[in-house]
Scaffold this active site. Structure first.
Site, PDB file in Angstrom:
ATOM      1  N   HIS A 153     -22.330 -16.910  32.597  1.00 10.80           N
ATOM      2  CA  HIS A 153     -23.672 -17.109  32.062  1.00 10.80           C
ATOM      3  C   HIS A 153     -23.634 -17.863  30.729  1.00 10.80           C
ATOM      4  CE1 HIS A 153     -24.201 -14.034  35.071  1.00 10.80           C
ATOM      5  NE2 HIS A 153     -25.522 -14.142  34.995  1.00 10.80           N
ATOM      6  N   HIS A 193       0.833  -1.200   0.000  1.00  8.29           N
ATOM      7  CA  HIS A 193       0.000   0.000   0.000  1.00  8.29           C
ATOM      8  C   HIS A 193       0.872   1.256   0.000  1.00  8.29           C
ATOM      9  CE1 HIS A 193      -2.763  -3.113   1.431  1.00  8.29           C
ATOM     10  NE2 HIS A 193      -3.758  -2.326   1.091  1.00  8.29           N
ATOM     11  N   GLU A 202     -17.847  -3.810  24.300  1.00  2.00           N
ATOM     12  CA  GLU A 202     -17.036  -5.027  24.399  1.00  2.00           C
ATOM     13  C   GLU A 202     -15.783  -4.985  23.531  1.00  2.00           C
ATOM     14  OE1 GLU A 202     -21.000  -5.969  25.988  1.00  2.00           O
ATOM     15  OE2 GLU A 202     -20.401  -5.177  24.020  1.00  2.00           O
TER      16      GLU A 202
END
Length: 616
Positions: A408, A29, A359
């Site tokens: 959980h 690039h 998150e």
């Protein structure tokens, strides 16, 4: 020669070298590197404080290329300061086995984190700057080169939001606004006022400059360094492919090396190949405020056998006990009262950071803290790590050591329903390079595994459960990574029941029921999912005639069953008979017991599967 003459010469050299290495490689690039060359030349000559001979020096500035595809520019900077030679730059870039990969990774000691997946370098830098301000108490500055295309990523704005919240004046993002992305114009093109409005809306300071005006760049970086309680975003208007007039600001050149003839013309126009060597200012050598003490005496919580305790509760007690080690840090995703990570906050608030419901930034902060040498735990509901999976994947490429705690998990959570049930987490984390997965079944193993993961390298994931289950193990039981526990066994076992977490308790109940019908069942706690205890599985096959029942609170793809089958694929076992019980339908709300039963992973289903394998 005045300073700006030297900067001008360096910028030309950086452009020439970016063209040379990418043209020789035939890929890369260069145009994205050319647009930012002036920005990086000014930074290198006048603002970056770095001892290149000692990249681990605690007070060095940090430079992160969030636009990792501009690696030709970064590697040209490394040549300019003398840490890599001309031959390595030109001849090895993008070659098999070389250090100078297509996108930078920490195989180079001057690179903190792997970048290339856009929108991650700035979030990682927030973690680095957070450590510098609140833990190290060192005056180093964190600089990040961002591309304008990546500002479309929400993670960039999560990063700026948290940087503002924590008043990270030691963080500067330099956004190379060159207008052109991979397939055409970017969303805002050169509308720097709109960029600035967004930056300021997130509580950061925006400085708009011409990214090719050396004096303006110098003034902006000087102002950024002087900031104390507000992060700075330098919005630099640049021209893609600057320095190669025939393709400047022209679409269709992103990610393409210049053809040799064009490269030769451009290099000649830029003044040819030069060997300018830059000496950056080395920072004052200072020690961090916190010194790691992995040998500190830790008094872990103890539980009585038979006592009912959730593994998430035991994790909270264990991480609070580990607070005596000054290098332990906990990062939360606004669920600390459920994961019980907030037990650490109660005893050590100075090393507890709240990322709220962000998150991606949760993981990135943990990565940045790890870059600074901290043992960082990130905790949230297991299902929400999926939102940040790419950050976990990139952490594996960075080969940083982070600890993830997901609570959980599975249908066991009950009435909250499928949106809250992690049923893919084992598969996703297993696929990450360098990952370790630990899955405790009781409070005693959760405590020990929390302590173990603090000193385990890699992306270490602890899966905890919501409900309280009986303690199985004594407080002094050890749980090494890669091990397992055999809880029921005889030389005449007819079948082996393999579980972890909640399903281990179902396996134990099933083994008791099978014993009443004359079937002897071996029970294995596969608490280490990756790596797993292959030898114990082979031994179970030898004793039982390769009759295995694997039970997991997870979808069938990629979880414990897959791990067991992969481990035994090339093992010398005779005629493997394996029944895999997993969650195969879409769950609904219900009680944990109802959901385990409907999913086919409760004790009665295990009994039925074992009886079929035993020929009943």
């Amino acid at each position: 020669m005045n300073q700006f003459d030297r900067v001008r010469q360096l910028a030309a050299q950086l452009r020439v070298d970016s063209i040379r290495c990418s043209t020789r490689a035939g890929s890369g690039h260069p145009t994205s590197s050319l647009s930012a060359a002036d920005l990086m030349a000014v930074l290198l000559v006048g603002h970056l404080r770095y001892d290149w001979d000692q990249p681990e020096q605690a007070n060095n500035d940090h430079l992160i290329f969030s636009k990792g595809h501009a690696s030709p520019l970064l590697y040209s900077m490394f040549r300019a300061v003398g840490v890599i030679g001309d031959a390595e730059l030109v001849d090895s870039y993008r070659r098999l086995g070389a250090r100078l990969q297509g996108h930078p990774t920490p195989v180079l000691p001057w690179v903190d984190v792997a970048t290339g997946s856009l929108g991650q370098g700035l979030p990682d830098a927030v973690g680095v700057a957070l450590a510098g301000k609140y833990l190290d108490h060192l005056p180093f500055h964190t600089w990040v080169l961002c591309g304008d295309s990546e500002t479309a990523e929400g993670s960039v704005w999560e990063a700026l939001d948290k940087a503002s919240f924590y008043k990270l004046g030691n963080l500067t993002a330099i956004i190379d606004v060159n207008r052109l992305g991979q397939r055409g114009p970017t969303e805002l093109e050169w509308d720097l006022r709109r960029y600035a409005a967004r930056v300021e809306a997130f509580g950061c300071r925006a400085l708009i400059i011409d990214g090719h005006d050396l004096d303006a760049i110098d003034q902006a970086l000087t102002e950024a360094r002087l900031a104390t309680d507000k992060p700075t975003v330098v919005l630099a208007r640049t021209i893609k492919a600057k320095g190669v007039p025939e393709i400047e600001d022209k679409n269709g050149w992103h990610g393409k090396a210049l053809p040799p003839e064009m490269a030769e013309r451009a290099i000649s126009a830029l003044g040819g190949v030069t060997d300018l060597l830059i000496s950056t200012d080395a920072p004052q050598r200072l020690a961090s405020a916190i010194t790691a003490d992995p040998t500190a005496h830790v008094t872990l919580p103890r539980y009585e056998v038979g006592e009912k305790v959730a593994t998430r509760v035991a994790f909270g007690a264990a991480i609070a006990a580990l607070a005596v080690r000054p290098e332990i840090v906990v990062v939360d995703g606004e669920v600390g009262n459920s994961t019980h990570a907030d037990e650490f906050q109660k005893v050590c608030p100075d090393r507890y950071f709240e990322m709220f419901i962000a998150e991606q930034q949760l993981i990135a902060t943990t990565v940045g803290l790890a870059v600074r040498g901290y043992v960082a735990f990130a905790s949230t509901f297991a299902v929400f790590f999926s939102r940040a999976f790419d950050f976990i994947r990139m952490a594996g490429i960075s080969q940083v050591n982070i600890r993830l705690v997901g609570s959980h998990a599975g249908v066991e959570i009950g009435e909250d329903g499928p949106s809250q049930m992690a049923l893919e987490d084992l598969a996703s984390v297993r696929a990450v390079h360098g990952s370790v997965i630990l899955y405790p079944s009781d409070a005693a193993s959760a405590v020990r595994l929390t302590a173990v993961m603090a000193d385990t390298a890699g992306i270490v994931y602890l899966r905890t459960t919501r409900g309280a289950y009986p303690v199985i193990y004594g407080p002094d039981e050890e749980f090494p990574v890669g091990g397992s526990k055999t809880l029921r066994s005889t030389p005449k076992d007819q079948v082996a029941l393999i579980g972890a977490g909640v399903t281990l308790h179902e396996c134990l109940a099933a083994a008791d029921q099978l014993a009443n019908t004359g079937i002897s069942a071996r029970v294995i706690d596969l608490y280490s999912i990756k790596p797993l205890d292959r030898e114990n599985l082979i031994e179970a096959c030898r004793v039982t005639g390769s009759r295995l029942v694997v039970v997991e609170d997870h979808y069938p793809e990629g979880g414990i069953g897959s791990a067991v089958l992969e481990a035994l694929a090339d093992a010398d076992v005779h005629a493997l008979h394996l029944t895999h019980l997993a969650v195969r339908g879409l769950p609904t709300s219900g009680t944990p017991a109802e959901l385990l039963d409907v999913a086919g992973i409760s004790s009665r289903h295990i009994v039925a599967a074992a009886e079929r394998l035993a020929g009943r």
